[in-house]
Motif scaffolding. Structure first.
Motif, PDB file in Angstrom:
ATOM      1  N   THR A  22      79.798   1.621   8.382  1.00 14.22           N
ATOM      2  CA  THR A  22      80.491   0.181   8.556  1.00 14.22           C
ATOM      3  C   THR A  22      80.373  -0.398   7.143  1.00 14.22           C
ATOM      4  O   THR A  22      79.777  -0.067   6.107  1.00 14.22           O
ATOM      5  CB  THR A  22      79.384  -0.748   9.294  1.00 14.22           C
ATOM      6  N   TRP A  35      82.240 -10.816  15.167  1.00 13.55           N
ATOM      7  CA  TRP A  35      81.546 -11.389  16.320  1.00 13.55           C
ATOM      8  C   TRP A  35      81.128 -12.947  16.200  1.00 13.55           C
ATOM      9  O   TRP A  35      80.780 -13.565  17.253  1.00 13.55           O
ATOM     10  CB  TRP A  35      80.196 -10.569  16.609  1.00 13.55           C
ATOM     11  N   ASP A  36      80.859 -13.240  14.860  1.00 11.61           N
ATOM     12  CA  ASP A  36      80.460 -14.830  14.767  1.00 11.61           C
ATOM     13  C   ASP A  36      81.515 -15.859  15.121  1.00 11.61           C
ATOM     14  O   ASP A  36      81.380 -16.839  15.155  1.00 11.61           O
ATOM     15  CB  ASP A  36      79.882 -14.833  13.365  1.00 11.61           C
ATOM     16  N   CYS A  55      86.341  -9.073  23.802  1.00 16.18           N
ATOM     17  CA  CYS A  55      84.807  -9.048  23.564  1.00 16.18           C
ATOM     18  C   CYS A  55      84.171 -10.465  24.048  1.00 16.18           C
ATOM     19  O   CYS A  55      84.882 -11.449  24.133  1.00 16.18           O
ATOM     20  CB  CYS A  55      84.734  -9.045  22.060  1.00 16.18           C
ATOM     21  N   ARG A  57      80.024 -12.574  24.196  1.00 18.04           N
ATOM     22  CA  ARG A  57      78.730 -12.839  23.971  1.00 18.04           C
ATOM     23  C   ARG A  57      78.110 -13.241  25.069  1.00 18.04           C
ATOM     24  O   ARG A  57      78.340 -14.943  25.132  1.00 18.04           O
ATOM     25  CB  ARG A  57      78.448 -13.511  22.503  1.00 18.04           C
ATOM     26  N   ALA A  77      76.161  -8.551  22.805  1.00 17.41           N
ATOM     27  CA  ALA A  77      77.598  -8.348  22.544  1.00 17.41           C
ATOM     28  C   ALA A  77      78.208  -7.363  23.565  1.00 17.41           C
ATOM     29  O   ALA A  77      77.551  -6.377  23.867  1.00 17.41           O
ATOM     30  CB  ALA A  77      77.696  -7.608  21.217  1.00 17.41           C
ATOM     31  N   SER A 106      74.876   1.851  20.264  1.00 14.19           N
ATOM     32  CA  SER A 106      75.407   0.842  20.608  1.00 14.19           C
ATOM     33  C   SER A 106      76.750   1.083  21.587  1.00 14.19           C
ATOM     34  O   SER A 106      77.542   2.103  21.473  1.00 14.19           O
ATOM     35  CB  SER A 106      76.241   0.378  19.310  1.00 14.19           C
ATOM     36  N   ASP A 148      75.799  -3.917  23.429  1.00 18.51           N
ATOM     37  CA  ASP A 148      74.747  -3.666  22.746  1.00 18.51           C
ATOM     38  C   ASP A 148      73.398  -4.013  23.405  1.00 18.51           C
ATOM     39  O   ASP A 148      73.280  -5.215  23.447  1.00 18.51           O
ATOM     40  CB  ASP A 148      75.109  -4.283  21.300  1.00 18.51           C
ATOM     41  N   ASN A 153      72.683  -3.475  17.121  1.00 20.34           N
ATOM     42  CA  ASN A 153      73.777  -3.747  16.593  1.00 20.34           C
ATOM     43  C   ASN A 153      74.419  -5.261  16.548  1.00 20.34           C
ATOM     44  O   ASN A 153      73.701  -5.964  15.932  1.00 20.34           O
ATOM     45  CB  ASN A 153      74.881  -2.746  17.225  1.00 20.34           C
ATOM     46  N   ASN A 154      75.290  -5.777  17.296  1.00 16.79           N
ATOM     47  CA  ASN A 154      75.844  -6.860  17.367  1.00 16.79           C
ATOM     48  C   ASN A 154      75.152  -7.816  18.083  1.00 16.79           C
ATOM     49  O   ASN A 154      75.564  -9.193  18.100  1.00 16.79           O
ATOM     50  CB  ASN A 154      77.587  -6.682  17.719  1.00 16.79           C
ATOM     51  N   THR A 156      72.455 -10.377  19.151  1.00 17.02           N
ATOM     52  CA  THR A 156      71.729 -11.219  18.210  1.00 17.02           C
ATOM     53  C   THR A 156      70.553 -12.064  19.116  1.00 17.02           C
ATOM     54  O   THR A 156      70.741 -12.189  20.076  1.00 17.02           O
ATOM     55  CB  THR A 156      72.616 -12.442  17.485  1.00 17.02           C
ATOM     56  N   PRO A 453      74.362  -5.712  10.469  1.00 15.78           N
ATOM     57  CA  PRO A 453      74.173  -5.170  11.855  1.00 15.78           C
ATOM     58  C   PRO A 453      74.526  -3.758  11.927  1.00 15.78           C
ATOM     59  O   PRO A 453      75.669  -3.467  11.132  1.00 15.78           O
ATOM     60  CB  PRO A 453      75.044  -5.993  12.688  1.00 15.78           C
TER      61      PRO A 453
END
Ligand SMILES: *[C@@H]1O[C@H](CO)[C@@H](O)[C@H](O)[C@H]1NC(C)=O
Ligand SMILES: *[C@@H]1O[C@H](CO)[C@@H](O)[C@H](O)[C@H]1NC(C)=O
Ligand SMILES: *[C@@H]1O[C@H](CO)[C@@H](O)[C@H](O)[C@H]1NC(C)=O
Ligand SMILES: *[C@@H]1O[C@H](CO)[C@@H](O)[C@H](O)[C@H]1NC(C)=O
Ligand SMILES: *[C@@H]1O[C@H](CO)[C@@H](O)[C@H](O)[C@H]1NC(C)=O
Length: 636
Positions: A22, A35-36, A55, A57, A77, A106, A148, A153-154, A156, A453
């Motif tokens: 990554t 992702w943010d 995707c 969250r 995620a 992940s 995840d 990973n992603n 949070t 991440p």
């Protein structure tokens, strides 16, 4: 082939850099998905991402037992590969959740890399866009959903055991240089003390609530709450499906006139509190599956558990070691190598499998006594190639013989000639730069800005494993040495590796809030389908038989190949049976054994030419998936 190497506390995680790596920098172009950009929510809200995927969250409580509705939350995620038909179509089969193993793997990455192949396996063979009125009512097409898990990973909040990536990389270089358990007399205490140094600090910070009275992250990373998260995803998927149905119906009614039966609404209705799971988990993913099945037995629609882990062994340490078949896989290497000869197996020596085995053991011995110096090259600095490096190649070989047997033959033959340059290149290629980002430098050590991440995969793995298998936290030296000895007796090839994995929980001091003590057994609303290989290095067929006995009605499908999980070798036969299970719910007859279509080193069987076009598509998808999957980085 370039393969990267990271070692930790005697363990080795491998990744193909061109898939696993990554970007270090948090700079990204405007069009690129991050992702943010997604605000988390308690319902599923999908956004386009990663070219052809969606995707979301999903917010879940850290502690499901908090009844006041307050407290910290995870944002899970989720990545969805959409089904080939709309959700409102009668052929829509639902969403299949997947887990790649780990712990710490992940699911997002799994779907991005392998989602299309998984979909090719589970979907009906016919192209949904070709109208065939005869079939329409039977064929099913599925969403593939990866998530995840907590701590991975992603999802949070994340965590790191290091103040920044720079210090993490330094640590990892030293671990790699010292060598794994068994590499020397010094290795035992050095590995043990490293585990204590790493784990006491990391588990303490994970036990510390960020504010008074708040949940401590580390107490909520173990598997039972993740199983509950899967139930939440299944429920929220039902809610989302219903919304799609309502919108679809409105659209339909506008165009075609009001449908008094409201067919699309009826078809997509959310069965609140009763939505069922469709699931395919590999390796550690079978622990997640059997945990879910134990906790929510009436919520299973379909579940494939592939490379079956013994839940009693995993959680409680009860029962025999899992490495009992690993050495038999190495023996297969010697047989195949002997059969194909020097042209296809560079490590070939005349004298049959026994001679090859002896040559390999002699090489191990030599490297154990003396490492191999490798001078610098145009692209890297000087290196020393060690016994531990060879053992890592061996581990890859027994996990993934299709790629690994060739790697082992190549590297072992070069090492036997005193040439370590290719292996040195490999080690070098696995290292990534570690400069802290400018945001991290500004915000200071341990700040969220310093977390990257995906780079703490190994430590997520530890955090989940050590919370699940609490008994590993309190193993004393004497008991450990005894277990290590039995592991070496069971497998001279990977016994040391597995012992190193168990040692990675020494010094971890953390009790999860929500525990499950078993028994891992239940009458499920639909029978489970277990799948395991004839010879698997860490999830032996015996474990699959045992787990299948604990879930009445379940069936064990055996793939006659060596390696870890169905990914280890393509088998059209196995995947057609998995497809049938997802399509109709029908299980294969008990005792079914499927051949693999390719053997490592030996290549394809002559029946390959007789495949139908549909089977060929499936075969190609399996080959592609196997190639896109990183070389086994995580233990299970
Ligand atoms: C390794 O060292 C031991 C002890 O010094 C010796 O007995 C053995 O012959 C050596 N093995 C090899 C392959 O060099
Ligand atoms: C060592 O192996 C590499 C290939 O892996 C080869 O290019 C190189 O020529 C070899 N060196 C010697 C001295 O044989
Ligand atoms: C984490 O997820 C990203 C996608 O957001 C993926 O590209 C990456 O490979 C994943 N990292 C790991 C270690 O799986
Ligand atoms: C949480 O609640 C469930 C049932 O609601 C119970 O079985 C479990 O033991 C509880 N866990 C904790 C840690 O209180
Ligand atoms: C499953 O059902 C059978 C028959 O009703 C019963 O004997 C058995 O105890 C059940 N097992 C579990 C784990 O509930």
């Amino acid at each position: 082939m370039a393969v990267a190497l990271i070692t930790l506390a005697g363990l080795a995680w491998w990744t193909l850099p061109f898939y696993g790596a990554t970007s270090e920098s948090s700079v990204r172009s405007k069009e690129e998905f991050g992702w943010d950009q997604i605000t988390s929510s308690q319902s599923l809200t999908y956004h386009d991402c990663f070219h052809g995927f969606q995707c979301a969250r999903l917010e879940v409580p850290m502690d499901y037992n908090r009844s006041d509705g307050q407290g910290r939350r995870f944002a899970i995620a989720i990545t969805r590969l959409p089904a080939k038909v709309p959700v409102t179509d009668s052929r829509y089969g639902g969403a299949i959740l997947v887990n790649p193993g780990g712990p710490g793997g992940s699911g997002v990455a799994q779907v991005l890399r392998g989602g299309r192949s998984l979909q090719t396996t589970v979907d009906a063979e016919a192209d949904p866009n070709v109208e065939d009125p005869e079939r329409i009512s039977q064929d099913k097409y599925f969403d593939i959903i990866g998530f995840d898990p907590r701590g991975v990973n992603n999802t949070t909040p994340g965590f790191s055991c290091f103040p920044n990536l720079f210090s993490q990389r330094n640590w990892e270089l030293q671990v790699a240089a010292e060598g794994m358990l068994g590499s020397s007399d010094d290795a035992f205490w050095r590995t043990w003390d490293r585990a204590i140094a790493l784990n006491t600090g990391c588990s303490a910070s994970l036990t510390m609530p960020s504010k008074d009275g708040e949940e401590a992250l580390g107490e909520h990373l173990n598997t039972p709450p993740v199983a509950r998260d899967m139930l939440e995803i299944a429920e929220r998927h039902g809610e989302w499906r219903e919304k799609q149905g309502l919108a679809g119906q409105r659209q339909h009614d506008r165009v075609h006139g009001y449908d008094p039966r409201q067919t699309l609404v009826a078809r997509t209705r959310w069965n609140q509190g009763q939505e069922k799971l469709l699931y395919w988990g590999r390796s550690y993913g079978t622990i997640l599956g059997s945990t879910f099945a134990t906790m929510f037995p009436d919520r299973i629609h379909r579940a494939v558990l592939d490379a079956v882990v013994d839940a009693d062994k995993y959680y409680l340490g009860h029962g025999p070691n899992p490495v009992e078949d690993a050495d038999a896989i190495f023996d297969q290497f010697t047989h195949y190598c002997s059969a194909v000869g020097a042209d296809n197996c560079p490590f070939y020596v005349p004298g049959g499998p026994t001679a090859i085995r002896e040559a390999y053991l002699a090489l191990e011995d030599t490297l154990h006594n003396r490492s191999l110096p490798v001078r610098s090259s145009a692209t890297r600095g000087p290196e020393v190639v060690t016994w531990s490096d060879l053992k890592i190649i061996l581990r890859i070989a027994v996990y993934q013989p299709m790629q690994g047997f060739s790697l082992l033959a190549k590297f072992a033959s070069e090492l036997a000639k005193g040439n370590g340059s290719a292996l040195a290149d490999l080690k070098h290629g696995g290292r990534s730069p570690s400069c802290p980002s400018s945001q991290c430098l500004q915000a200071g050590p341990w700040s969220a800005e310093c977390q990257v991440p995906g780079h703490n995969e190994a430590y997520s793995s530890t955090a989940i494993l050590c919370a699940d298998a609490e008994y590993l936290q309190s193993t004393g030296e004497e008991e450990f040495r005894h277990n290590w000895e039995t592991l070496r007796e069971d497998s001279s090839m990977i016994g040391d590796y597995w012992a190193g994995l168990l040692m990675s929980c020494v010094g971890w001091n953390l009790k999860p809030k929500w525990k499950l003590t078993g028994p891992f057994t239940a009458n499920t609303s639909h029978p489970l389908l277990f799948v395991s290989n004839t010879l698997d290095p860490v999830t032996p067929l015996r474990s699959a038989r045992k787990m299948s006995r604990s879930f009445p009605g379940s069936v064990l499908l055996q793939q006659d190949s060596e390696g870890h999980s169905t990914l280890a070798a393509p088998s059209v036969c196995v995947h057609k049976l998995i497809r049938k299970y997802f399509q109709t719910g029908e299980l294969p007859p008990p005792g079914t054994v499927c051949k693999a279509d390719i053997k490592p080193l030996l290549g394809a069987s002559p029946t390959a030419q007789e495949r139908s076009a549909g089977d060929q598509r499936l075969y190609d998808a399996l080959m592609e998936e196997a190639q896109r999957m990183p070389i086994a980085r995580l233990p299970l």
